[in-house]
Write a protein that holds these residues in place. Structure first.
Motif, PDB file in Angstrom:
ATOM      1  N   ALA B 168      16.889  -5.220   6.087  1.00  0.00           N
ATOM      2  CA  ALA B 168      16.473  -5.403   7.468  1.00  0.00           C
ATOM      3  C   ALA B 168      17.009  -4.124   8.171  1.00  0.00           C
ATOM      4  N   ILE B 169      18.397  -3.501   8.018  1.00  0.00           N
ATOM      5  CA  ILE B 169      19.023  -2.265   8.264  1.00  0.00           C
ATOM      6  C   ILE B 169      18.034  -1.058   7.812  1.00  0.00           C
ATOM      7  N   LEU B 170      17.657  -1.165   6.681  1.00  0.00           N
ATOM      8  CA  LEU B 170      16.621  -0.172   6.126  1.00  0.00           C
ATOM      9  C   LEU B 170      15.600   0.106   7.092  1.00  0.00           C
ATOM     10  N   MET B 171      14.713  -1.344   7.083  1.00  0.00           N
ATOM     11  CA  MET B 171      13.608  -1.216   7.860  1.00  0.00           C
ATOM     12  C   MET B 171      13.749  -0.795   9.593  1.00  0.00           C
ATOM     13  N   THR B 172      15.172  -1.148  10.066  1.00  0.00           N
ATOM     14  CA  THR B 172      14.975  -0.636  11.066  1.00  0.00           C
ATOM     15  C   THR B 172      15.164   0.872  11.281  1.00  0.00           C
ATOM     16  N   ALA B 428       2.752  -0.731   4.846  1.00  0.00           N
ATOM     17  CA  ALA B 428       3.091  -1.922   5.156  1.00  0.00           C
ATOM     18  C   ALA B 428       3.060  -3.139   4.053  1.00  0.00           C
ATOM     19  N   VAL B 429       1.669  -3.153   3.583  1.00  0.00           N
ATOM     20  CA  VAL B 429       1.482  -4.062   2.641  1.00  0.00           C
ATOM     21  C   VAL B 429       2.313  -4.203   1.366  1.00  0.00           C
ATOM     22  N   VAL B 430       2.734  -2.796   0.969  1.00  0.00           N
ATOM     23  CA  VAL B 430       3.476  -2.658  -0.328  1.00  0.00           C
ATOM     24  C   VAL B 430       4.855  -3.274   0.245  1.00  0.00           C
ATOM     25  N   PHE B 431       5.376  -2.948   1.331  1.00  0.00           N
ATOM     26  CA  PHE B 431       6.576  -3.196   1.846  1.00  0.00           C
ATOM     27  C   PHE B 431       6.431  -4.878   1.873  1.00  0.00           C
ATOM     28  N   ARG B 432       5.609  -5.593   2.428  1.00  0.00           N
ATOM     29  CA  ARG B 432       5.333  -7.070   2.355  1.00  0.00           C
ATOM     30  C   ARG B 432       5.428  -7.674   0.875  1.00  0.00           C
ATOM     31  N   VAL B 433       4.881  -6.987  -0.123  1.00  0.00           N
ATOM     32  CA  VAL B 433       4.894  -7.606  -1.261  1.00  0.00           C
ATOM     33  C   VAL B 433       6.273  -7.149  -1.786  1.00  0.00           C
ATOM     34  N   LEU B 434       7.017  -6.205  -1.678  1.00  0.00           N
ATOM     35  CA  LEU B 434       8.380  -6.015  -1.836  1.00  0.00           C
ATOM     36  C   LEU B 434       9.260  -6.967  -1.278  1.00  0.00           C
ATOM     37  N   ASP B 435       8.666  -7.787  -0.416  1.00  0.00           N
ATOM     38  CA  ASP B 435       9.711  -8.449   0.528  1.00  0.00           C
ATOM     39  C   ASP B 435      10.424  -7.706   1.451  1.00  0.00           C
ATOM     40  N   TYR B 436      10.284  -6.735   1.988  1.00  0.00           N
ATOM     41  CA  TYR B 436      11.020  -6.118   3.122  1.00  0.00           C
ATOM     42  C   TYR B 436      10.211  -6.504   4.334  1.00  0.00           C
ATOM     43  N   PRO B 437      11.233  -6.993   5.316  1.00  0.00           N
ATOM     44  CA  PRO B 437      10.736  -7.378   6.684  1.00  0.00           C
ATOM     45  C   PRO B 437      10.184  -6.263   7.562  1.00  0.00           C
ATOM     46  N   LEU B 438       9.181  -6.484   8.207  1.00  0.00           N
ATOM     47  CA  LEU B 438       8.305  -5.611   8.914  1.00  0.00           C
ATOM     48  C   LEU B 438       8.975  -5.527  10.349  1.00  0.00           C
ATOM     49  N   ALA B 439       9.302  -6.912  10.716  1.00  0.00           N
ATOM     50  CA  ALA B 439       9.622  -6.971  12.100  1.00  0.00           C
ATOM     51  C   ALA B 439      10.675  -6.054  12.890  1.00  0.00           C
ATOM     52  N   PRO B 440      11.679  -5.700  11.915  1.00  0.00           N
ATOM     53  CA  PRO B 440      12.742  -4.785  12.201  1.00  0.00           C
ATOM     54  C   PRO B 440      12.419  -3.558  12.330  1.00  0.00           C
ATOM     55  N   LEU B 441      11.143  -3.015  11.484  1.00  0.00           N
ATOM     56  CA  LEU B 441      10.814  -1.702  11.759  1.00  0.00           C
ATOM     57  C   LEU B 441      10.060  -1.497  13.130  1.00  0.00           C
TER      58      LEU B 441
ATOM     59  N   LEU C  14      14.047   2.388  -3.293  1.00  0.00           N
ATOM     60  CA  LEU C  14      13.719   3.848  -3.778  1.00  0.00           C
ATOM     61  C   LEU C  14      12.512   4.637  -2.827  1.00  0.00           C
ATOM     62  N   LEU C  15      11.605   3.873  -2.462  1.00  0.00           N
ATOM     63  CA  LEU C  15      10.400   4.524  -1.430  1.00  0.00           C
ATOM     64  C   LEU C  15      11.160   4.765  -0.141  1.00  0.00           C
ATOM     65  N   ILE C  16      12.004   4.219   0.170  1.00  0.00           N
ATOM     66  CA  ILE C  16      12.471   4.420   1.784  1.00  0.00           C
ATOM     67  C   ILE C  16      13.356   5.738   1.148  1.00  0.00           C
ATOM     68  N   LEU C  17      14.474   5.801   0.190  1.00  0.00           N
ATOM     69  CA  LEU C  17      15.016   6.946  -0.273  1.00  0.00           C
ATOM     70  C   LEU C  17      14.359   8.260  -0.312  1.00  0.00           C
ATOM     71  N   VAL C  18      13.312   8.223  -0.991  1.00  0.00           N
ATOM     72  CA  VAL C  18      12.430   9.245  -1.079  1.00  0.00           C
ATOM     73  C   VAL C  18      12.008   9.719   0.506  1.00  0.00           C
ATOM     74  N   PHE C  19      11.593   8.874   1.196  1.00  0.00           N
ATOM     75  CA  PHE C  19      11.019   9.176   2.508  1.00  0.00           C
ATOM     76  C   PHE C  19      12.311   9.747   3.380  1.00  0.00           C
ATOM     77  N   ALA C  20      13.360   9.163   3.209  1.00  0.00           N
ATOM     78  CA  ALA C  20      14.527   9.906   4.222  1.00  0.00           C
ATOM     79  C   ALA C  20      14.830  11.173   3.514  1.00  0.00           C
ATOM     80  N   ILE C  21      14.877  11.469   2.231  1.00  0.00           N
ATOM     81  CA  ILE C  21      15.254  12.819   1.702  1.00  0.00           C
ATOM     82  C   ILE C  21      14.126  13.738   2.306  1.00  0.00           C
ATOM     83  N   VAL C  22      12.927  13.590   2.239  1.00  0.00           N
ATOM     84  CA  VAL C  22      11.761  14.253   3.009  1.00  0.00           C
ATOM     85  C   VAL C  22      11.874  14.492   4.358  1.00  0.00           C
TER      86      VAL C  22
END
Lengths: 317, 508, 165
Positions: B168-172, B428-441, C14-22
């Protein structure tokens, strides 16, 4: 410049008949509900209801702070014979700062229709009673004077304030400008006490000054306005800072002189209509009709002044 | 004051004006359901149409359109996960899961009741406190708004259960980063790469349609082999049912009461508004909910739906305080409303209330009548509206995609935005598949711009010092509440730390 | 390597890491306002701070996620996904965006809707055509006639009709 309208009108009316005004397509560089939108639709409605044109359409093409509409008008010029794009002073500032790849030189200026002047506003309980008080305070402690404005640095509100300080013989680079994202929020900033002065459009400030919420210290109008005879100008307070934020119309490049004159005629005729007068009243606009070569000369002069000011402020190299 | 109120009532309930408000509510609901056309465009489009009417009728029509558009926005958020205005984002958090589990009618009914309650309590508060409210509007400075936005971010806690905190923190953070695209307050272009289409930044609607509506529609296709039947649980006969049990009502009522008061006072602040109010109410209700109810948030909680809907509407009512008592529009909606008032010759401000109470009260009462009529008009329609979900999937999905794309196009009239939306939707679909919540984004994105603007202003005003954090009482208070709100879930996460080794099965 | 990447949490961070570095790389190159002088908080401050925070949290998530097993596997999560219709839908949206300006609102939207119905297996052509056409025409007439919103008629239409605007 206002006094020239009647004479001009007379000429135009005499030369007038025989031109069938078909339809005008208004290109608006911002979204529905904004300032450009209100002006274009106000003008279009007045013209249509007065029967000066048969039909009007409005295309809102926001993006790039107006750059998209400008590029669009230039790129599709061959099919924009009936199009008028609305614009205002920021077209000059943004072209100078290279935010727009093009400028008004690339399109055909038709006429400006209304004008707003810059206003420097304080709270009613402010110790500043005249502009000189601000100058004195600033000379003693430049960091103690916070100037609020409703747009980002180097945009209109900042430029107006900088012009006033510069022409008062102060170092405008030391001006502490606090940017808000809308004029209304900047007004809240002033009233909440976090800033001492607000730089905004006169028409926005008048309503609140009438209600006794704020005091207008000075305007950037060349002389006092009929509508608000009590508000002093900077010029009469010994500071030759004049800035007119005009709103006007431009046609596509390659527009023929005949077509341009017809646009001019239609717009000139608008001022006499009741429809326009009621729109103008309710919106608090000030008529400012400058057309043709006069308009081009006016734009050139403003461009020169803005360029010099931006350079001095360090926004241009 | 009483005279003014009576005159206002008398005007509002004349037959012609009741017709107007009906018409307005109907048109508004329809316009609001199209994602690109929120209350702002609805009112802007109506102003020329109402030009010939007398001011009272025109205002009442506009009021109907306004409330209709707000409700229409909630409808598309609940039914197809397409929050077209930022105030409806929090409504989608729980409204959409409810609709998906076959309770669309109930969700819409709860939304309608909550909006009505929020509007009503807001109107009562307005009535009682109006003389002193103007001062409240002006009590907040940039430093306080910064603290408030920071507090708003704590609503992401609702998406941080079960080992999801870091995600959630990462997506925010991702949302906050996306918010920096475009021109910054000092006039510098950031991350635009010289591309004029990015100068104004990424639009809220683009991001919300891409990450919510579009991603959801695609996920459904991805997971369900596109069969010709609608999702099975939607067959249930209760789809259009409005009935809310006594137990449920008792569960929701306190949340509605709290959220309307919170919403109203946040709405009064010109720099905050309905969106912040809905996030704060959502976060507050989740924190106050008992443990077993807390996990329902984000999966179909009645409270989680009622709280933001109530707060959103109470805040919209509250936002009329700075508009009417100071003449200052705090939001895009009230700005276009000011344009409408001016075109009828009504100049809002402190003098309006003193010199011309009849006009003042008729504006407020016509707004309120819009609120009532909307409830009366929409409740009978809800069973039909919710049957939209019965449309077979192979027809519904392309229609949802089409409406999301059109909505984004109608804001900018730029096909580059459509391409950008498709790209973001796929990510966004990729993140959904990976179970990362999109609402915090989306939350980070909405709050990000205001967060930075206010912080930079505060620092400029305080000459680069952070002293405002402890020297301004309002800032300090909000910061303390924020820290407390953060501490509670952190402590419980630490207590449940073993979950890292024994993760729950993927819950979504 | 593939085994290590077969984890939802890890790939996401990993995806977010790459994005954040760029993002950080560009953030460090952002121009500064030459006139702002001593302002401590400038155009770079927040972007740099955000990307550093994102990098830190993404690394943390990478480490933490190694401790999780089982359910996080990607190949398990995507089992049974119907890729083809989804890809075709994405493609048709991209095409819609691409041809919108030339075909105009009505034709482009109609084609998009109809092909969407087809992709998802709607075989009743008449039904598809009717629904798509009715929806597009309804929306078009509402937007342009009732609300007065200007929709560009498209290059194709202009070419055929020889009209301006």
């Amino acid at each position: 410049m206002k006094c020239r309208i009647p004479a001009l009108l007379l000429v135009l009316v005499l030369a007038g008949p025989g031109f069938a005004a078909e339809r005008i397509h208004f290109l608006i560089p911002g979204g529905a509900g904004g300032g450009w939108d209100a002006t274009a639709r106000g003008v279009g409605e007045a013209l249509a209801r007065a029967g000066a044109i048969d039909a009007s359409s409005y295309e809102n093409l926001s993006g790039g702070g107006g750059a998209r509409a400008l590029s669009h008008l230039i790129e599709t010029a061959d099919r924009q014979q009936n199009t008028l794009m609305i614009s205002s002073s920021p077209i000059i500032l943004r072209s100078l700062r290279k935010i727009y790849p093009q400028s008004y030189h690339d399109i055909v200026p038709v006429a400006s229709v209304v004008v707003d002047y810059g206003a420097l506003v304080v709270r009613v309980d402010s110790l500043y009673l005249k502009w000189q008080d601000v100058v004195d305070d600033f000379s003693n402690n430049p960091r103690g004077v916070n100037v609020a404005g409703g747009s980002s640095r180097a945009s209109t509100d900042h430029i107006v304030a900088a012009l006033a300080f510069q022409k008062s013989g102060l170092d405008a680079r030391q001006l502490k400008y606090i940017p808000y994202n809308a004029g209304a929020h900047a007004m809240v900033g002033l009233l909440s006490g976090e800033t001492q002065i607000l730089s905004t459009g006169l028409s926005e400030a008048i309503a609140l000054a009438d209600q006794g919420e704020v005091r207008i210290l000075a305007t950037t109008a060349p002389e006092r306005l009929e509508r608000v005879p009590d508000i002093p100008t900077l010029t009469e307070q010994g500071v030759p800072a004049v800035f007119s934020n005009w709103r006007g119309f431009f046609a596509a490049p390659g527009t023929t002189d005949t077509q341009r004159l017809q646009f001019e005629r239609i717009l000139a005729g608008m001022y006499e209509t009741e429809e326009w007068q009621s729109v103008r009243e309710s919106r608090g606009w000030t008529d400012f009709f400058v057309a043709g070569d006069d308009f081009v000369a006016f734009l050139n002069q403003q461009e020169q002044e803005m360029s010099a000011l931006l350079q001095e402020l360090g926004f241009l190299n | 004051m009483i005279d003014g109120i009576i005159t206002g009532l008398y005007t509002a309930f004349s037959p012609i004006n009741l017709m107007m408000v009906l018409l307005g509510c109907f048109a508004g609901t329809f316009i609001g359901m199209l994602p690109g056309l929120g209350p702002v465009s609805a009112i802007a489009l109506m102003i020329p149409i109402t030009y010939g009417l007398d001011p009272a009728s025109g205002l009442i029509l506009i009021a109907g359109v306004y409330y209709g558009a707000v409700f229409g926005g909630s409808t598309s958020a609940i039914l197809i996960n397409a929050p077209g205005v930022s105030g409806a984002v929090a409504t989608a958090f729980d409204g959409y899961p409810l609709a998906q589990s076959g309770r669309a009618g109930k969700a819409l009914a709860i939304a309608a009741y909550s909006s009505f309650a929020g509007g009503t309590i807001g109107a009562v508060l307005l009535l009682v406190f109006v003389p002193i409210l103007a001062k409240v509007s002006l009590s907040f400075q940039s430093a306080d708004y910064f603290a408030l936005m920071l507090f708003g971010c704590t609503a992401i806690a609702a998406f941080s259960g079960k080992g999801q905190v870091l995600k959630a923190i990462l997506m925010t953070l991702l949302g906050l980063m996306l918010a920096t695209v475009g021109e910054d307050p000092s006039g510098i272009q950031r991350f635009t790469f010289g591309n004029a289409d990015l100068y104004d930044g990424i639009s809220f609607l683009l991001l919300s349609m891409a990450t919510f509506a579009l991603a959801e529609a695609l996920i459904v296709i991805l997971k369900n082999a596109g069969g010709s039947a609608p999702a099975s649980n939607l067959h249930s006969s209760s789809l259009g049912s409005l009935s809310v049990s006594r137990e449920e009502r008792n569960d929701i009522a306190p949340a509605v009461a709290r959220s309307s008061i919170l919403g109203f006072f946040v709405g009064i602040l010109p720099g905050a508004g309905a969106t912040i109010a809905s996030f704060l109410a959502y976060g507050m209700e989740r924190n106050l909910a008992p443990d077993d109810k807390q996990d329902e948030f984000g999966r179909g909680s009645y409270r989680g739906l009622a709280a933001p809907e109530t707060a959103n509407n109470a805040a919209s009512t509250g936002s009329f305080v700075p508009l009417l008592t100071l003449g200052i529009p705090g939001s895009a909606t009230t700005a276009v409303m000011l344009g409408a008032l001016l075109s009828y010759g009504v100049q809002p401000g402190p003098r309006l209330y003193i010199d011309n109470p009849a006009v003042f009260w008729s504006v407020i009462i016509s707004m309120y009548v819009g609120n009532i009529v909307l409830l009366v008009l929409n409740l009978p329609l809800i069973p039909y509206i919710s049957k939209l979900l019965r449309v077979p999937r192979q027809l519904l999905t392309p229609i949802i995609l089409f409406f999301s794309l059109m909505g984004v196009y109608l804001v900018s009239f730029n096909t580059v935005d459509l391409t950008m939306m498709v790209v973001i939707g796929v990510i966004a679909v990729v993140f959904r598949v990976l179970d990362y919540p999109l609402a915090p984004l989306l939350l980070g994105f909405i709050l990000g711009g205001m967060l930075e603007d206010n912080l930079r202003r505060a620092l400029l005003i305080w000459d680069g010092s952070f002293a405002f954090l402890w020297q301004r009482p309002i800032t300090l208070t909000i910061m303390i509440i924020t820290l407390l709100t953060l501490m509670v879930p952190m402590v419980s996460t630490l207590r449940g730390g073993r979950r890292f080794r024994h993760p729950d099965t993927m819950s979504e | 390597m593939m085994y290590l990447l077969n984890n939802k949490d890890r790939v996401g961070s990993l995806l977010i890491l790459v994005f954040a570095i760029v993002y950080l790389k560009y953030a460090l190159g952002l121009p500064l306002d030459p006139t702002a002088g001593d302002d401590s908080f400038n155009a770079r401050t927040l972007p740099v701070g955000l990307s550093i925070a994102a990098i830190a949290f993404a690394l943390l998530e990478l480490i933490v996620s190694t401790r999780r097993a089982g359910d996080g596997r990607i190949n398990a999560a995507v089992q049974g996904f119907s890729w083809l219709p989804t890809l075709l839908l994405v493609l048709s949206m991209a095409v819609y965006a691409f041809v919108f300006d030339s075909l105009g609102f009505i034709l482009a939207s109609y084609l998009f809707l109809h092909s969407g119905f087809l992709i998802l297996g709607e075989r009743r052509l008449l039904l598809s055509a009717t629904v798509a056409l009715a929806l597009v025409m309804f929306l078009w007439s509402m937007l342009t006639q009732a609300f007065g919103i200007y929709l560009d008629s498209g290059d194709l239409f202009r070419f055929l009709a020889g009209l301006s605007n």
